[in-house]
Motif scaffolding. Structure first.
Motif, PDB file in Angstrom:
ATOM      1  N   LYS A   1       0.832  -1.211   0.000  1.00 41.70           N
ATOM      2  CA  LYS A   1       0.000   0.000   0.000  1.00 41.70           C
ATOM      3  C   LYS A   1       0.870   1.266   0.000  1.00 41.70           C
ATOM      4  CE  LYS A   1      -3.933  -2.226   0.328  1.00 41.70           C
ATOM      5  NZ  LYS A   1      -4.956  -2.177  -0.750  1.00 41.70           N
TER       6      LYS A   1
ATOM      7  N   SER B   1      -3.502  -1.263  -9.033  1.00 44.35           N
ATOM      8  CA  SER B   1      -2.575  -1.659  -7.979  1.00 44.35           C
ATOM      9  C   SER B   1      -2.925  -0.967  -6.672  1.00 44.35           C
ATOM     10  CB  SER B   1      -1.134  -1.288  -8.382  1.00 44.35           C
ATOM     11  OG  SER B   1      -0.239  -1.501  -7.315  1.00 44.35           O
ATOM     12  N   GLY B   2      -2.621  -1.635  -5.556  1.00 45.44           N
ATOM     13  CA  GLY B   2      -2.792  -0.999  -4.259  1.00 45.44           C
ATOM     14  C   GLY B   2      -1.707   0.021  -3.994  1.00 45.44           C
ATOM     15  N   GLN B   3      -0.619  -0.082  -4.731  1.00 42.05           N
ATOM     16  CA  GLN B   3       0.455   0.893  -4.635  1.00 42.05           C
ATOM     17  C   GLN B   3       0.072   2.159  -5.402  1.00 42.05           C
ATOM     18  OE1 GLN B   3       3.463  -1.661  -6.383  1.00 42.05           O
ATOM     19  NE2 GLN B   3       4.385  -2.067  -4.376  1.00 42.05           N
ATOM     20  N   LYS B   4       0.572   3.296  -4.917  1.00 40.94           N
ATOM     21  CA  LYS B   4       0.286   4.570  -5.573  1.00 40.94           C
ATOM     22  C   LYS B   4       1.561   5.092  -6.226  1.00 40.94           C
ATOM     23  CE  LYS B   4      -3.275   5.876  -2.221  1.00 40.94           C
ATOM     24  NZ  LYS B   4      -3.686   6.893  -1.190  1.00 40.94           N
TER      25      LYS B   4
END
Length: 323
Positions: A231, A262-265
């Motif tokens: 995250k 994606s849960g990543q930003k």
């Protein structure tokens, strides 16, 4: 007045020390007696006219629209234009403008702030672009908070050296990434750990970071994602090492699209020059949380050498030009 001037785009050889007319402040501007000017990567881009995207941003398609180089400035207010209310003659200020490699320059009132009282003019001059960019990357785009693990790539450079200190000031555990010759500098800035990228891979330790700030601009997103928490947030600051058209800025432009599934930003930062952030920076500097790391100071006549020194990656922290 003396100034570093260029008539055409090119290498540092196109820059010449000349006598030109001093500017006159228009409404909303202050006339600054320049004491020092900062050297940032943007100066090289404007000198070279590369990537070509720079020319499309209004700096001149075939030749520089503003012939005097330099954008970071620190000095003393000489006179003010109509409508200026925040400053008067004699005030010591710092900020951004067009043409700071000169004895005098005009700046818009909303692009400058009072100089931190505990900094020299040379130290103040290297902060307006690099430190404000770092502040916006750490505070706004990265949203760095207490206890987070933060990885700063390019920690020994202009933006990176400020980002390390700012992330620490916000309570993060900071790991800096740099070359061998800059390891001690990054440690001295307060980094909890330092990775020498010539010896180790950023993902080699298996540590996952809540926030990654990439100020170096030459790693693929796939590489950075492996070091980012599920995250986590990746902030790409600028771009270097790309082709002549976009110069690596395509990473910043394409970053948000990589976040969709994606849960990543992933965020590309385009910094905004504002006196409000300069004032916020001043508070941090005067409180002792941030101090500019000035590697070398060059006289005005040697400004071309200063730009070359920075562009070749030799600078540990920032470089200033004194007038």
């Amino acid at each position: 007045m003396k100034a570093i001037v260029q008539d055409v785009y090119g290498s540092a050889d196109v820059l010449k020390l000349r006598e030109i007319a001093a500017p006159v402040p228009r409404g909303g501007e202050v006339l600054i007696r320049v004491r020092a000017a900062g050297v940032d990567q943007g100066v090289w881009h404007l000198m070279a006219g590369l990537p070509y995207l720079v020319r499309l941003f209004g700096y001149g398609l075939k030749r520089p629209k503003v012939p005097v180089r330099g954008r970071e400035v620190a000095g003393v207010v000489e006179a003010v234009g109509a409508g200026v209310t925040r400053f008067s003659a004699g005030d010591e200020i710092y900020g951004t403008c067009e043409g700071s490699f000169a004895e005098y320059v005009c700046a818009k009132e909303d692009k400058v702030a009072r100089k931190p009282t505990n900094l020299s003019f040379e130290e103040a001059a290297v902060a307006p672009i690099s430190a404000v960019t770092a502040l916006q990357a750490v505070r706004d785009a990265g949203g760095v908070t207490v206890g987070q693990r933060v990885l700063i790539i390019g920690a020994g450079g202009g933006v990176g050296s400020f980002a390390v200190q700012l992330a620490k000031a916000f309570g993060a555990q900071v790991t800096g990434v740099c070359s061998t010759g800059k390891v001690e500098l990054v440690r001295s800035l307060g980094a909890d750990a330092v990775i020498d990228y010539t010896q180790s891979d950023i993902a080699g330790s298996g540590v996952l970071y809540d926030v990654i700030l990439d100020t170096a601009g030459n790693r693929r997103l796939s590489v950075l994602r492996r070091a980012l928490a599920p995250k986590g947030t990746l902030v790409i600051v600028g771009g270097e090492g790309g082709g002549k058209l976009t110069g690596g800025f395509e990473r910043s432009l394409g970053a948000p699209f990589a976040s969709v599934f994606s849960g990543q930003k992933f965020k590309g930062l385009v910094s905004k020059e504002t006196y409000l952030d300069l004032e916020a920076l001043t508070s941090l500097i005067e409180a002792g949380s941030v101090k500019p790391a000035v590697d070398r100071v060059f006289p005005l006549a040697e400004a071309p050498a200063a730009i070359t020194y920075l562009h070749e990656g030799r600078a540990r922290g920032k470089v200033a030009v004194t007038i």
